[in-house]
Design a protein around this motif. Structure first.
Motif, mmCIF file in Angstrom:
data_model
loop_
_atom_site.group_PDB
_atom_site.id
_atom_site.type_symbol
_atom_site.label_atom_id
_atom_site.label_comp_id
_atom_site.label_asym_id
_atom_site.label_seq_id
_atom_site.Cartn_x
_atom_site.Cartn_y
_atom_site.Cartn_z
ATOM 1 N N ALA A 8 0.835 -1.213 0.000
ATOM 2 C CA ALA A 8 0.000 0.000 0.000
ATOM 3 C C ALA A 8 0.869 1.262 0.000
ATOM 4 C CB ALA A 8 -0.939 -0.006 1.206
ATOM 5 N N GLU A 9 1.940 1.268 0.812
ATOM 6 C CA GLU A 9 2.849 2.428 0.833
ATOM 7 C C GLU A 9 3.496 2.648 -0.527
ATOM 8 O OE1 GLU A 9 4.461 2.322 5.468
ATOM 9 O OE2 GLU A 9 5.451 1.082 3.958
ATOM 10 N N THR A 10 3.920 1.557 -1.151
ATOM 11 C CA THR A 10 4.556 1.661 -2.469
ATOM 12 C C THR A 10 3.581 2.203 -3.501
ATOM 13 O OG1 THR A 10 6.064 -0.149 -1.944
ATOM 14 C CG2 THR A 10 5.747 0.350 -4.277
ATOM 15 N N GLU A 11 2.367 1.684 -3.506
ATOM 16 C CA GLU A 11 1.371 2.165 -4.465
ATOM 17 C C GLU A 11 1.050 3.638 -4.243
ATOM 18 O OE1 GLU A 11 -1.793 -0.713 -4.102
ATOM 19 O OE2 GLU A 11 -0.855 -2.036 -5.584
ATOM 20 N N ARG A 12 0.956 4.057 -2.981
ATOM 21 C CA ARG A 12 0.710 5.478 -2.670
ATOM 22 C C ARG A 12 1.863 6.347 -3.168
ATOM 23 N NH1 ARG A 12 -1.344 3.884 2.053
ATOM 24 N NH2 ARG A 12 0.615 4.128 3.161
ATOM 25 N N VAL A 14 4.070 5.689 -5.561
ATOM 26 C CA VAL A 14 4.090 5.698 -7.027
ATOM 27 C C VAL A 14 3.043 6.678 -7.547
ATOM 28 C CG1 VAL A 14 3.558 4.326 -9.094
ATOM 29 C CG2 VAL A 14 5.069 3.402 -7.331
ATOM 30 N N THR A 15 1.844 6.613 -6.995
ATOM 31 C CA THR A 15 0.777 7.525 -7.423
ATOM 32 C C THR A 15 1.173 8.980 -7.164
ATOM 33 O OG1 THR A 15 -0.886 5.832 -7.010
ATOM 34 C CG2 THR A 15 -1.667 8.105 -7.137
ATOM 35 N N GLU A 16 1.717 9.248 -5.977
ATOM 36 C CA GLU A 16 2.139 10.608 -5.643
ATOM 37 C C GLU A 16 3.268 11.084 -6.567
ATOM 38 O OE1 GLU A 16 4.525 12.555 -1.970
ATOM 39 O OE2 GLU A 16 2.720 11.430 -1.412
ATOM 40 N N ARG A 17 4.256 10.248 -6.762
ATOM 41 C CA ARG A 17 5.427 10.619 -7.563
ATOM 42 C C ARG A 17 5.059 10.841 -9.026
ATOM 43 N NH1 ARG A 17 11.057 10.573 -6.423
ATOM 44 N NH2 ARG A 17 10.079 10.721 -4.398
ATOM 45 N N LEU A 18 4.123 10.061 -9.532
ATOM 46 C CA LEU A 18 3.801 10.107 -10.961
ATOM 47 C C LEU A 18 2.469 10.784 -11.274
ATOM 48 C CD1 LEU A 18 4.927 6.474 -11.878
ATOM 49 C CD2 LEU A 18 6.252 8.591 -12.054
ATOM 50 N N SER A 27 -3.718 -0.061 -15.431
ATOM 51 C CA SER A 27 -2.928 -1.088 -16.118
ATOM 52 C C SER A 27 -1.577 -1.267 -15.441
ATOM 53 C CB SER A 27 -2.737 -0.721 -17.592
ATOM 54 O OG SER A 27 -3.981 -0.759 -18.257
ATOM 55 N N MET A 28 -0.977 -0.153 -15.011
ATOM 56 C CA MET A 28 0.292 -0.236 -14.303
ATOM 57 C C MET A 28 0.131 -1.079 -13.037
ATOM 58 S SD MET A 28 2.903 2.786 -13.068
ATOM 59 C CE MET A 28 1.737 3.572 -11.989
ATOM 60 N N ALA A 29 -0.965 -0.882 -12.328
ATOM 61 C CA ALA A 29 -1.222 -1.660 -11.113
ATOM 62 C C ALA A 29 -1.407 -3.143 -11.435
ATOM 63 C CB ALA A 29 -2.442 -1.113 -10.381
ATOM 64 N N VAL A 30 -2.112 -3.449 -12.526
ATOM 65 C CA VAL A 30 -2.308 -4.851 -12.918
ATOM 66 C C VAL A 30 -0.959 -5.520 -13.165
ATOM 67 C CG1 VAL A 30 -3.148 -6.376 -14.763
ATOM 68 C CG2 VAL A 30 -4.636 -4.590 -13.851
ATOM 69 N N VAL A 31 -0.134 -4.896 -13.997
ATOM 70 C CA VAL A 31 1.144 -5.511 -14.360
ATOM 71 C C VAL A 31 2.101 -5.546 -13.165
ATOM 72 C CG1 VAL A 31 3.162 -5.335 -15.871
ATOM 73 C CG2 VAL A 31 0.863 -4.957 -16.797
ATOM 74 N N SER A 32 2.159 -4.474 -12.396
ATOM 75 C CA SER A 32 3.028 -4.457 -11.211
ATOM 76 C C SER A 32 2.621 -5.535 -10.215
ATOM 77 C CB SER A 32 2.969 -3.085 -10.524
ATOM 78 O OG SER A 32 3.511 -2.103 -11.358
#
Length: 165
Positions: A8-12, A14-18, A27-32
């Motif tokens: 969850a921290e990583t996904e947050r 990534v979303t914040e950074r990008l 799609s990025m979440a699916v593949v990741s």
């Protein structure tokens, strides 16, 4: 998950950074998550059932492919397992040294090498695979029964698409 940050921290992060970029985040979440799940599952199997039989993931895949398709040519094992012939050669040497399989030249075409399990290799797979499947059931138990077919089909579609492109 390995590492110091939770999923969850990583996904947050990534979303914040990008967030300023125009990206397909779903799609990025699916593949990741596909990659993370595959890595986590492989590590789980290597730590549990495969460790007990002194097998790496790659060695197990080789034994599995041979068990299902024997006799099978070495190039077909590499294709089915998704690894290079060079990797396969080392794994075959190790498994042959452990008396789990044999290699012999094809009588039809001497350039081809056929691989078969030995009696010891078959006994190992007969014991190992039910243990492996028990771990598969454990990992998949986080999904409701009605979703297992749906998830399996979605992964199959991604696999087929990636293999064809």
């Amino acid at each position: 998950m390995a590492g110091t940050h939770t999923l969850a921290e990583t996904e947050r992060q990534v979303t914040e950074r990008l967030s300023s970029k125009t990206l397909d985040f779903e799609s990025m979440a699916v593949v990741s998550n596909l990659f993370r799940a595959a890595s986590a599952a492989r590590n789980h199997f290597e730590r549990t059932v495969l460790h007990q039989h002194e097998l790496s993931w790659t060695a197990f895949v080789v034994l599995w492919v041979v068990w299902i398709w024997e006799p099978i040519e070495t190039r077909q094992i590499a294709e089915e397992g998704g690894f290079s012939k060079a990797t396969l050669t080392g794994v075959l040497q190790t498994l042959e040294g452990r008396k789990l399989l044999t290699r012999e030249k094809s009588q039809v075409d001497g350039r081809l090498v056929l691989v078969k399990l030995t009696t010891k290799g078959r006994k190992m797979m007969d014991t190992l695979f039910p243990e492996f499947n028990e771990q598969e059931s454990s990992l998949a138990s986080v999904l409701p029964s009605k979703r297992k077919k749906e998830v399996a089909e979605a992964l199959r579609l991604i696999t087929e698409y990636a293999a064809s492109n």
